[in-house]
Each structure stands twice: as C-alpha cells, then as structure tokens.
Enzyme design. Structure first.
Site, PDB file in Angstrom:
ATOM      1  N   LYS A 190       0.836  -1.211   0.000  1.00 49.20           N
ATOM      2  CA  LYS A 190       0.000   0.000   0.000  1.00 49.20           C
ATOM      3  C   LYS A 190       0.865   1.254   0.000  1.00 49.20           C
ATOM      4  O   LYS A 190       0.452   2.290  -0.531  1.00 49.20           O
ATOM      5  CB  LYS A 190      -0.985  -0.027   1.160  1.00 49.20           C
ATOM      6  CG  LYS A 190      -0.364   0.003   2.555  1.00 49.20           C
ATOM      7  CD  LYS A 190      -0.174   1.404   3.081  1.00 49.20           C
ATOM      8  CE  LYS A 190       0.549   1.404   4.407  1.00 49.20           C
ATOM      9  NZ  LYS A 190       0.795   2.771   4.923  1.00 49.20           N
ATOM     10  N   THR A 247      -4.172   5.527   3.003  1.00 49.65           N
ATOM     11  CA  THR A 247      -2.903   6.151   2.616  1.00 49.65           C
ATOM     12  C   THR A 247      -2.909   6.686   1.195  1.00 49.65           C
ATOM     13  O   THR A 247      -2.081   7.541   0.858  1.00 49.65           O
ATOM     14  CB  THR A 247      -1.732   5.165   2.781  1.00 49.65           C
ATOM     15  OG1 THR A 247      -2.011   3.980   2.045  1.00 49.65           O
ATOM     16  CG2 THR A 247      -1.515   4.810   4.227  1.00 49.65           C
TER      17      THR A 247
END
Length: 331
Positions: A190, A247
């Site tokens: 991620k 994120t």
C-alpha cells in the site's frame, strides 16, 4: 494477559510515540526507547516529542529511555523502528530478549536488499522471540489523539487474541489473524501504491484517474499476495484494502505526500527534504518489483513507481506507459 503488564516501544518517531500513548491508555506500563539520547531526555523532561509528533502531550507515566536493555525488559516489545532499520535495531535488542518474548512489529515494508518481510528479518536477528505484526489504516496523529482506530494484529495461533486484548482499548481496536504473510504484504504494497496515487493527484489528472489507479493498484496487491500465500480475506480487510484507502487518499500519508510532490515536478531529493519521517514506499518499490518479476506477476503500477523513484523513468513517461497498455478483461 492481565493488567499491570509492561511494554517497551522501540523507536521514538511519530508512530512509535503514538503507539506508546495508545499502550499507556490500554493500561500498560510503557517505556519509549529513542536511539538519540538527547531526544529521550527531551521527552522525559518536557513530556512532548516536538521533533516527531508536535503538539501532543505525553503522559509523564510513559518513561522515555535511551537504554535499549531497559525497554527490552518489558513483558512485550513493540518494534516501531523503520522497516529498513529493523535488522540493525533488532540486532541491538536481540541480546536482551528472553526466549518466547512477544515482539510486535509495527513497521510496514520489505527489506530493500533482500526483499524479505519484516517478520522474516526479525526471525533471523531475534530467533528466540515470538514475532507478531501490527498493521492497518492508522495515522500516528489520530492514534496519538485517541481517535477511534481499527487495525489488524497478525500473530501465531494461540497468542493473537491475547496480545490484542493486552494492547487494545476502546479507541484502538486490534482484530487478530494468523495470516502474517497477508498482513505484511498489504502493509508493504500500500505504501508503493500510495506514492502512485499521490503522483496522479499531483499531476492534476482528476478523481476518476485516482479511483482507477487505486483500484488497479489493489488488483496488483491481490495478485502479489496470492502468489506468496496471503489469504484473500486479509488482503480485502483492514491491513490490505483498508490501509490502501487511507494512505492513497490523504496527504497525511508520507507516501502519498511524496507522490504529490513528485507529481508536481519535484525531484525525489526535493520531495523528501522536508519530511519528518520515512516514506517506506521508496525503499519497498524496488524489492516488490524484483520479487514480482521472479514470480512472473504483472505489476505495472508498482513498476512505474520503482522506475520513478530510482530515476530511470520520468513521471510523464510512467503515466504514458500505463495509459498505453493494451485493453484487457478486468478479471
């Protein structure tokens, strides 16, 4: 595990400081280790960490120390050192750990030189400890402020629920699993994908392109995870999709903030110069791409990020390459 237990948080960056505050709220006797003795003294005297987490008061009951043996003497150790420093810091603490002592890793990334996950690195440098992994959608500032946060705690069968009960509280809710591989892969990839999302936004390519990038990036994460034995439900849970959503959508993420700067024309050096923390995706990207190629996994978004951060590909060339790929079935 019952009340009155202790935890030593290794690493006094923003994340380590936030986790120390959370562990204190969970009723644990908490020590916070800083490699920099001056920083440890400053935290101990001012009860703040203005260098890494400004504006947040630290309860005086949290003991700041530069003595790693003192922190390692706790019932549980929580490793909040950056991913690329985990081998070195783990080597420092290994001499002081007891056999079977739980060590929870809070770093997200792959070791750049070896491509190994953090639990694999820990097993090499601290072979007598019991490794666990904490990951999921969580900003240090939110956790430090006591805002509601849900995370994943991956641990060997039999201790996950116990550890979750120990470090969890009403506003910090760990969901446990035994899928350590899936949790680590979600947390590592991620960061790389968040850089890509930031580049798209920084380039002004619009919300539609951002949504497409995140979705296709998640498809890469799933392919990569499946190749290494991650469970699908882990990748679609808090430590995979949940962390990616967070994120890749907020400049509070150091990785997305880095991507925003790159998308706006900054060099990597310029983009990292003002950062107070580590953008783990920069270090993880090359390791991810190297592992993907060794397994024949198609990961064009991750490869584009790796090319940009290593300087072999311009932002415009990377975007053009992605837009020029052949049309194909979605699944």
């Amino acid at each position: 595990m019952t009340g009155g237990r202790s935890i030593g948080v290794i690493g006094a960056g923003a994340w380590g400081t936030a986790l120390a505050l959370s562990c204190h709220r969970a009723g644990l006797k908490t020590q916070l280790w800083a490699r920099d003795a001056a920083l440890a003294r400053a935290i101990a005297t001012t009860h703040r960490n203005e260098r890494r987490l400004p504006g947040i008061a630290i309860d005086p009951a949290i003991v700041a120390t530069a003595d790693i043996a003192e922190a390692a003497a706790a019932d549980i150790v929580l490793m909040a050192a950056p991913a690329q420093a985990l081998r070195q810091v783990g080597g420092l603490i290994a001499l002081h750990l007891r056999t079977g002592q739980p060590v929870i890793i809070a770093a997200k990334g792959l070791e750049q030189s070896s491509g190994k996950r953090m639990s694999e690195v820990l097993a090499e440098v601290c072979p007598t400890s019991v490794g666990a992994v904490l990951s999921g959608p969580s900003f240090a500032a939110d956790v430090a402020a006591g805002l509601p946060t849900a995370v994943t705690l991956a641990a060997p069968e039999g201790i996950g629920a116990e550890l979750a009960q120990t470090i969890g509280h009403k506003h910090f809710r760990p969901y446990w699993t035994s899928d350590i591989i899936g949790v680590e892969i979600g947390g590592a990839l991620k960061n790389v994908l968040a850089i890509a999302a930031g580049i798209i936004q920084g380039r002004g390519l619009g919300a539609s392109a951002h949504a497409a990038l995140v979705t296709r990036g998640f498809a890469e994460l799933v392919r990569f995870g499946a190749a290494f034995g991650a469970r699908p439900e882990t990748l679609s849970g808090l430590s995979g999709l949940g962390d990616l959503i967070l994120t890749a959508s907020s400049p509070q993420s150091r990785n997305m903030a880095l991507g925003l700067a790159l998308g706006r024309g900054a060099t990597l050096g310029e983009a990292t110069a003002g950062s107070k923390g580590v953008s783990e995706g920069v270090w993880t990207a090359a390791a991810v791409v190297r592992l993907a190629r060794s397994r024949g996994i198609d990961m064009p978004v991750a490869a584009a990020v790796a090319g940009i951060v290593e300087g072999s590909l311009s932002v415009d060339a990377a975007i053009e390459g992605l837009l020029s790929r052949p049309f194909r079935a979605e699944v």
